[in-house]
Design a protein around this motif. Structure first.
Motif, PDB file in Angstrom:
ATOM      1  N   LEU A 121       5.238 -28.092  45.457  1.00 54.37           N
ATOM      2  CA  LEU A 121       5.050 -26.810  44.419  1.00 54.37           C
ATOM      3  C   LEU A 121       4.037 -26.856  43.377  1.00 54.37           C
ATOM      4  N   VAL A 122       4.158 -28.194  42.736  1.00 53.43           N
ATOM      5  CA  VAL A 122       3.489 -28.510  41.512  1.00 53.43           C
ATOM      6  C   VAL A 122       1.970 -28.591  41.958  1.00 53.43           C
ATOM      7  N   GLN A 123       1.681 -29.378  43.098  1.00 50.52           N
ATOM      8  CA  GLN A 123       0.517 -29.731  43.666  1.00 50.52           C
ATOM      9  C   GLN A 123      -0.083 -28.531  44.269  1.00 50.52           C
ATOM     10  N   ALA A 158      11.190 -38.933  37.144  1.00 46.22           N
ATOM     11  CA  ALA A 158       9.693 -38.909  36.676  1.00 46.22           C
ATOM     12  C   ALA A 158       8.972 -40.029  37.072  1.00 46.22           C
ATOM     13  N   GLU A 159       9.544 -41.044  37.411  1.00 47.83           N
ATOM     14  CA  GLU A 159       9.020 -42.304  37.774  1.00 47.83           C
ATOM     15  C   GLU A 159       8.228 -42.081  39.217  1.00 47.83           C
ATOM     16  N   GLN A 160       9.100 -41.275  40.244  1.00 49.46           N
ATOM     17  CA  GLN A 160       8.917 -40.982  41.356  1.00 49.46           C
ATOM     18  C   GLN A 160       7.453 -40.112  41.495  1.00 49.46           C
ATOM     19  N   LEU A 161       7.580 -39.007  40.572  1.00 46.20           N
ATOM     20  CA  LEU A 161       6.328 -38.054  40.547  1.00 46.20           C
ATOM     21  C   LEU A 161       5.280 -38.702  40.002  1.00 46.20           C
ATOM     22  N   THR A 162       5.401 -39.569  39.088  1.00 42.15           N
ATOM     23  CA  THR A 162       4.161 -40.458  38.512  1.00 42.15           C
ATOM     24  C   THR A 162       3.480 -41.075  39.528  1.00 42.15           C
ATOM     25  N   LYS A 163       4.424 -41.894  40.175  1.00 47.15           N
ATOM     26  CA  LYS A 163       3.902 -42.710  41.396  1.00 47.15           C
ATOM     27  C   LYS A 163       3.082 -41.724  42.531  1.00 47.15           C
ATOM     28  N   GLY A 164       3.754 -40.574  42.739  1.00 43.92           N
ATOM     29  CA  GLY A 164       2.988 -39.405  43.610  1.00 43.92           C
ATOM     30  C   GLY A 164       1.737 -38.775  43.166  1.00 43.92           C
ATOM     31  N   GLY A 165       1.326 -39.402  41.930  1.00 46.51           N
ATOM     32  CA  GLY A 165      -0.070 -38.850  41.264  1.00 46.51           C
ATOM     33  C   GLY A 165       0.100 -37.642  40.194  1.00 46.51           C
ATOM     34  N   ILE A 166       1.649 -37.097  40.107  1.00 44.90           N
ATOM     35  CA  ILE A 166       1.968 -35.998  39.073  1.00 44.90           C
ATOM     36  C   ILE A 166       2.379 -36.720  37.714  1.00 44.90           C
ATOM     37  N   PRO A 167       1.466 -36.632  36.638  1.00 44.52           N
ATOM     38  CA  PRO A 167       1.997 -37.259  35.339  1.00 44.52           C
ATOM     39  C   PRO A 167       3.479 -36.758  34.823  1.00 44.52           C
ATOM     40  N   LEU A 183       0.468 -33.881  29.530  1.00 46.20           N
ATOM     41  CA  LEU A 183       1.746 -34.527  30.638  1.00 46.20           C
ATOM     42  C   LEU A 183       1.742 -33.091  31.210  1.00 46.20           C
ATOM     43  N   GLN A 184       1.760 -33.287  32.683  1.00 48.08           N
ATOM     44  CA  GLN A 184       1.928 -32.214  33.718  1.00 48.08           C
ATOM     45  C   GLN A 184       3.368 -31.964  33.720  1.00 48.08           C
ATOM     46  N   VAL A 185       4.340 -32.771  33.749  1.00 45.96           N
ATOM     47  CA  VAL A 185       5.779 -32.616  33.870  1.00 45.96           C
ATOM     48  C   VAL A 185       6.658 -33.239  32.844  1.00 45.96           C
ATOM     49  N   LEU A 186       7.622 -32.540  32.427  1.00 49.62           N
ATOM     50  CA  LEU A 186       8.585 -33.186  31.527  1.00 49.62           C
ATOM     51  C   LEU A 186      10.023 -33.141  32.095  1.00 49.62           C
ATOM     52  N   VAL A 187      10.716 -34.081  32.226  1.00 46.92           N
ATOM     53  CA  VAL A 187      11.855 -34.185  32.939  1.00 46.92           C
ATOM     54  C   VAL A 187      12.830 -34.315  31.863  1.00 46.92           C
ATOM     55  N   ALA A 188      13.854 -33.243  31.826  1.00 47.74           N
ATOM     56  CA  ALA A 188      14.736 -33.335  30.805  1.00 47.74           C
ATOM     57  C   ALA A 188      16.292 -33.147  31.253  1.00 47.74           C
ATOM     58  N   THR A 189      17.178 -33.658  30.231  1.00 48.38           N
ATOM     59  CA  THR A 189      18.655 -33.430  30.390  1.00 48.38           C
ATOM     60  C   THR A 189      18.916 -32.042  29.503  1.00 48.38           C
TER      61      THR A 189
END
Length: 444
Positions: free
Chosen positions: A241-243, A264-273, A298-304
């Motif tokens: 969806l993001v891409q 966050a780590e998985q998204l970054t590995k997939g090319g999404i900062p 920063l494209q995506v911020l993952v938060a609690t």
């Protein structure tokens, strides 16, 4: 209606105009005159309604009023105290105080845990008119004798509902006992629970009542959508969806700190900062992530949930519930970060079979059924069985926020996510005997 017509001084209106604001929001139209009046206030406002300016602007006006005499000798005292539940919100509020008060001869300070207490002690030796603080660090200063609250004229409890959720009630009561009996009290809350009503009854004297949004309502400017998907395909669907739609400034919510880190780590590995923000992150890491997210690098911020309190970004376009919250009211708080001040926003929820009951609870709360869609290529298995949440964990071993079992020795109501720097004590615990961070300081 203009800000000048509300009775604010020319210097304050000038600063507000320079920030690009010309017309007050509904909460500001009601709250500013009420605060200027000098009486107590109970205000119900969802996040994103402009409530911060609703109390900071009239406080600045009242404290800069030259007809009000201050102490004739000695160091000027702290005159206004604003309490917030989290560091990020405290920093945001104090920044607003500085910006709106830039042409006034008033000084402000922010105080929270997770950083050294010594620079704060040094700062308190000079003039501070307005103090913005989290409860735990405030009490640390009281304990060390570095803070005098006996001359407070105005007290603000901001996001009072969240402060109670995080277990701050005892600390709030300790702080109230340190304040002068004669003062103006302002209480702001997104919801009016029985606990909030009880707090208001004991704190406020014949308050003006303002409620600008229906209780637990979601803004009409937010387009809400549910994507039905298998739990194992959520990450791939989010990345798609993001891409596919070229989304930027995407705020993604997970239930747990571990889940936020992993996503966050998985998204970054997939090319999404992407970066995660939660209570186990250092203050510098949280500040850096927020800065990069706000300026769009920063494209995506993952938060609690709790770590996201205080994230104030104008026209934030996308909020994604990667996992639905266990508490329906938190859904309202989460998606309230988009669609602010009349701007349009989009709130997406990725819902697997385990979360159907949580979804029903949310729809019951907001009194509407949310549209469901299925993205081609991510069709859910219609025969999949929901997996029960047992002992606060799902199959992936992620703890579920409020059902998380307490470790031995943890106090009731200990908040888990607002941010310490050490071990598992991940929040500003507010009970007597609660664990402390480095140097014996509380961590809020």
């Amino acid at each position: 209606m203009t800000f000048a017509s509300l009775g604010l001084s020319e210097d304050i209106v000038r600063a507000v105009t320079e920030r690009g604001y010309t017309e007050p929001t509904p909460i500001q139209k009601q709250a500013i005159p009420a605060v200027l009046n000098g009486g107590d206030l109970l205000a119900g406002a969802q996040t994103g309604t402009g409530k911060t300016a609703g109390f900071t602007l009239p406080i600045l006006h009242r404290l800069s009023d030259k007809s009000v005499k201050g102490p004739s000798s000695g160091r000027p005292p702290i005159r206004a105290l604003i309490l917030t539940p989290t560091r990020e919100l405290a920093a945001q509020v104090e920044e607003s105080v500085r910006e709106y008060g830039k042409y006034l001869k008033l000084s402000s300070m922010v105080m929270f845990g997770g950083v050294s207490i010594n620079p704060q002690i040094t700062r308190l030796r000079s003039r501070v008119d307005i103090l913005v603080a989290t409860p735990g660090r405030l009490l640390d200063h009281v304990q060390q004798g570095t803070l005098d609250l006996t001359k407070i004229e105005i007290l603000v409890l901001d996001e009072a509902d969240r402060m109670l959720d995080m277990g701050f009630i005892r600390d709030i009561k300790k702080i109230l006992a340190l304040l002068p009996a004669k003062r103006q009290n302002l209480l702001f809350s997104a919801t009016f629970s029985d606990e909030i009503k009880a707090l208001a009854d004991g704190l406020l004297d014949n308050p003006a009542l303002i409620e600008v949004a229906r209780r637990n309502a979601t803004a009409d400017t937010i387009a809400q959508k549910i994507y039905l998907v298998d739990r194992e395909k959520k990450r791939d669907l989010l990345a798609h969806l993001v891409q596919e739609h070229n989304w930027f400034q995407v705020l993604v919510f997970t239930r747990t700190k571990h889940g936020a880190n992993r996503l966050a780590e998985q998204l970054t590995k997939g090319g999404i900062p992407a970066l995660a923000i939660h209570g186990n992150k250092s203050q510098s890491a949280r500040t850096r992530a927020l800065k990069e997210f706000k300026d769009g690098t920063l494209q995506v911020l993952v938060a609690t949930d709790i770590a996201a309190r205080g994230i104030d970004i104008s026209e934030l376009p996308h909020v994604v519930n990667y996992e639905l919250p266990n508490v329906p009211e938190d859904y309202v708080h989460r998606i309230g970060r988009t669609g602010r001040a009349g701007a349009e926003g989009e709130a997406i929820s990725l819902v697997c079979v385990d979360e159907h009951k949580l979804l029903k609870d949310i729809e019951r709360l907001i009194k509407r059924e949310l549209p469901k869609v299925i993205e081609p290529g991510f069709e859910p298995d219609l025969n999949a069985k929901p997996e029960p949440i047992q002992n606060g964990q799902n199959r992936g071993g992620q703890r579920h926020g409020r059902n998380q079992p307490r470790a031995a020795g943890q106090g009731q109501g200990k908040p888990r996510d607002a941010g310490a720097n050490k071990g598992n004590h991940t929040a500003p615990a507010r009970r007597q005997g609660a664990p402390r961070g480095r140097n014996g300081q509380r961590s809020s």
